[in-house]
Design a protein around this motif. Structure first.
Motif, PDB file in Angstrom:
ATOM      1  N   MET A  82       0.832  -1.208   0.000  1.00  0.00           N
ATOM      2  CA  MET A  82       0.000   0.000   0.000  1.00  0.00           C
ATOM      3  C   MET A  82       0.866   1.259   0.000  1.00  0.00           C
ATOM      4  SD  MET A  82      -3.279  -0.534  -0.176  1.00  0.00           S
ATOM      5  CE  MET A  82      -3.993   0.938   0.491  1.00  0.00           C
ATOM      6  N   LEU A  83       1.973   1.232   0.732  1.00  0.00           N
ATOM      7  CA  LEU A  83       2.876   2.386   0.735  1.00  0.00           C
ATOM      8  C   LEU A  83       3.409   2.651  -0.669  1.00  0.00           C
ATOM      9  CD1 LEU A  83       4.858   1.821   4.054  1.00  0.00           C
ATOM     10  CD2 LEU A  83       3.129   3.569   3.584  1.00  0.00           C
ATOM     11  N   HIS A  86       0.720   4.256  -2.888  1.00  0.00           N
ATOM     12  CA  HIS A  86       0.542   5.697  -2.686  1.00  0.00           C
ATOM     13  C   HIS A  86       1.520   6.487  -3.547  1.00  0.00           C
ATOM     14  CE1 HIS A  86      -1.421   4.523   1.253  1.00  0.00           C
ATOM     15  NE2 HIS A  86      -2.348   5.183   0.614  1.00  0.00           N
ATOM     16  N   GLN A  87       2.745   6.035  -3.608  1.00  0.00           N
ATOM     17  CA  GLN A  87       3.748   6.710  -4.441  1.00  0.00           C
ATOM     18  C   GLN A  87       3.364   6.627  -5.921  1.00  0.00           C
ATOM     19  OE1 GLN A  87       7.259   4.614  -3.264  1.00  0.00           O
ATOM     20  NE2 GLN A  87       7.578   5.874  -1.452  1.00  0.00           N
TER      21      GLN A  87
END
Length: 167
Positions: A82-83, A86-87
């Protein structure tokens, strides 16, 4: 403008249908293996009664421990993915803003009505195409995230089904 391709960590393609289909098959395989494992272990518990053998106790302990480990691994894997997502979303948004801005500047700088119409058409076409690609890539990434979370559970269920079948 070429949009940023969402990176693929779960092994499926950039096409959402393929990603969701891969996930569906892996989920079905997990459910089948889980059914076998649950059936085997339930029968083993029933046969063991109130005084399970050391081998049974080990199997019952493994049952609890592996569920906790798989859940922790699954949560960690999905959070890490998920991180990264986001990027990727930020990159796609910036690329769309830059593309839209360039097309708007081109429309504003048109020297004739005909040229303005062509540039407006290009603006609309590029905006719709880029938006559709971004949605498609996001959809595939969401399936990949779900697949990443399913992987530790799938691995344990299928390994246990194989191991318990051989006993």
């Amino acid at each position: 403008m070429k949009t940023h391709r969402v990176r693929n960590t779960a092994g499926s393609s950039h096409y959402p249908l393929n990603a969701w289909t891969d996930l569906m098959f892996k989920a079905a395989e997990t459910m089948t293996a889980s059914t076998q494992v649950i059936g085997h272990r339930t029968a083993r518990m029933a046969m063991a009664g109130p005084a399970p053998s050391m081998l049974d106790q080990h199997e019952f302990d493994l049952m609890s421990r592996e569920k906790i480990e798989a859940a922790a691994e699954s949560t960690h894997a999905m959070a890490a993915r998920m991180l990264g997502l986001h990027q990727e979303i930020v990159i796609m948004a910036i690329q769309q803003i830059l593309s839209g801005t360039a097309n708007l500047i081109a429309v504003a700088g048109s020297s004739s009505l005909h040229q303005s119409g062509r540039r407006q058409s290009k603006l609309a076409h590029d905006t719709l195409r880029d938006s559709a690609e971004a949605v498609s890539q996001l959809n595939a990434s969401l399936a990949d995230i779900a697949g990443t979370g399913l992987e530790p559970i799938h691995a344990r269920a299928t390994a246990n089904a194989k191991r318990l079948t051989e006993l």
